[in-house]
Scaffold this motif. Sequence first.
Motif, short mmCIF file in Angstrom:
data_model
loop_
_atom_site.label_atom_id
_atom_site.label_comp_id
_atom_site.label_asym_id
_atom_site.label_seq_id
_atom_site.Cartn_x
_atom_site.Cartn_y
_atom_site.Cartn_z
N MET A 25 33.13 -21.96 -72.61
CA MET A 25 34.47 -22.11 -73.18
C MET A 25 35.11 -23.41 -72.71
N ALA A 38 33.46 -26.25 -74.66
CA ALA A 38 34.00 -26.34 -76.01
C ALA A 38 35.42 -26.89 -75.99
N LEU A 91 26.48 -20.74 -77.41
CA LEU A 91 27.85 -20.47 -77.84
C LEU A 91 28.66 -21.75 -78.00
N THR A 92 28.28 -22.81 -77.31
CA THR A 92 29.08 -24.04 -77.34
C THR A 92 29.23 -24.62 -78.74
N LEU A 111 31.64 -22.26 -80.69
CA LEU A 111 33.02 -22.35 -80.21
C LEU A 111 33.66 -23.68 -80.59
#
Length: 302
Positions: free
Chosen positions: A19, A22, A254-255, A258
């Motif tokens: 998170m 991102a 996930l980067t 996101l």
Amino acid sequence: MDLTGIRTLGLWAALATVMIWAGFLVITRFGVASSFTVEEIMILRLVPGALVMAPFMWRLGVMPRGQSWQRAAMLMIGASAVFPFAMSMGLAYAPASDGGALAPGTLPFWTALVVYFMTGEVPGSGRRVGLAIILAGAIVINLWQVFAGAEEHAWKGHVIFLAASALWAVYSVIFRQSGLSPLHGVVIGFFWGTLLVTPVLLATGNVSFSAASFSDITIMILIQSFASGILAMFLFGYAVQCLGATETAAFGALTPILALLGGAFFLGELITPLKVVGVVMVAIGVVLASGISSKSRPTLAP
């Protein structure tokens, strides 16, 4: 604490890390497109971080001993200055969503390539499939601007993102072979990055902060220096200790997602079906390239 509790903390640390990564992309893209020059962002990243880490510099030392000058130079300024400068420069041309897929997203590909040339190690068949998917996804992301009418100079940012990812891969391999602790690596980077790079940034004449408000500067310091430069490094290291390197690396998938969502929601970046396909391909490739799919269960050790 039992293994379940340790694993839970590791999962939260890994999630927080991606998170922050991102958020770095989105905030930096906003900054260079509005109130800051790339040089100003680098100053706000290096100087506050160096001041905070000063006590650790005194205790741990700032010399990467036992290294050739080439390896020492990469350890001294690679993570603290070269990579973030390249990323910031790329974000001056291309959207954050592209940066998320083409920089952290392609890191497994570049790392495997660097490891092969430096050690001769060849990844397994499953990982090779993942690396191929990452490369294909990167190509799709580069092509989407042709069909969607993206920003005229976005291709420059794409090239810089790929170069930045390759440089980070080189740094990662050298750092892993150096035997330095994560904390010592951060300390060395902030000391030499600030000492060597800050004068060069000031000499460009692009550091005045005339277009930035005090609140903008404060937010940029919090994101660039404290969150991305220091906190994310510690959280990543902790996640590796709790989950193992393989499972932690899988969270990197996930980067790109996101960054795609953050760029669209906060910056109004254009999302096309072709671009979504490219980002999803990169994310799937990262998971496969991490090797996690070949494991029967996650481990708690690196």
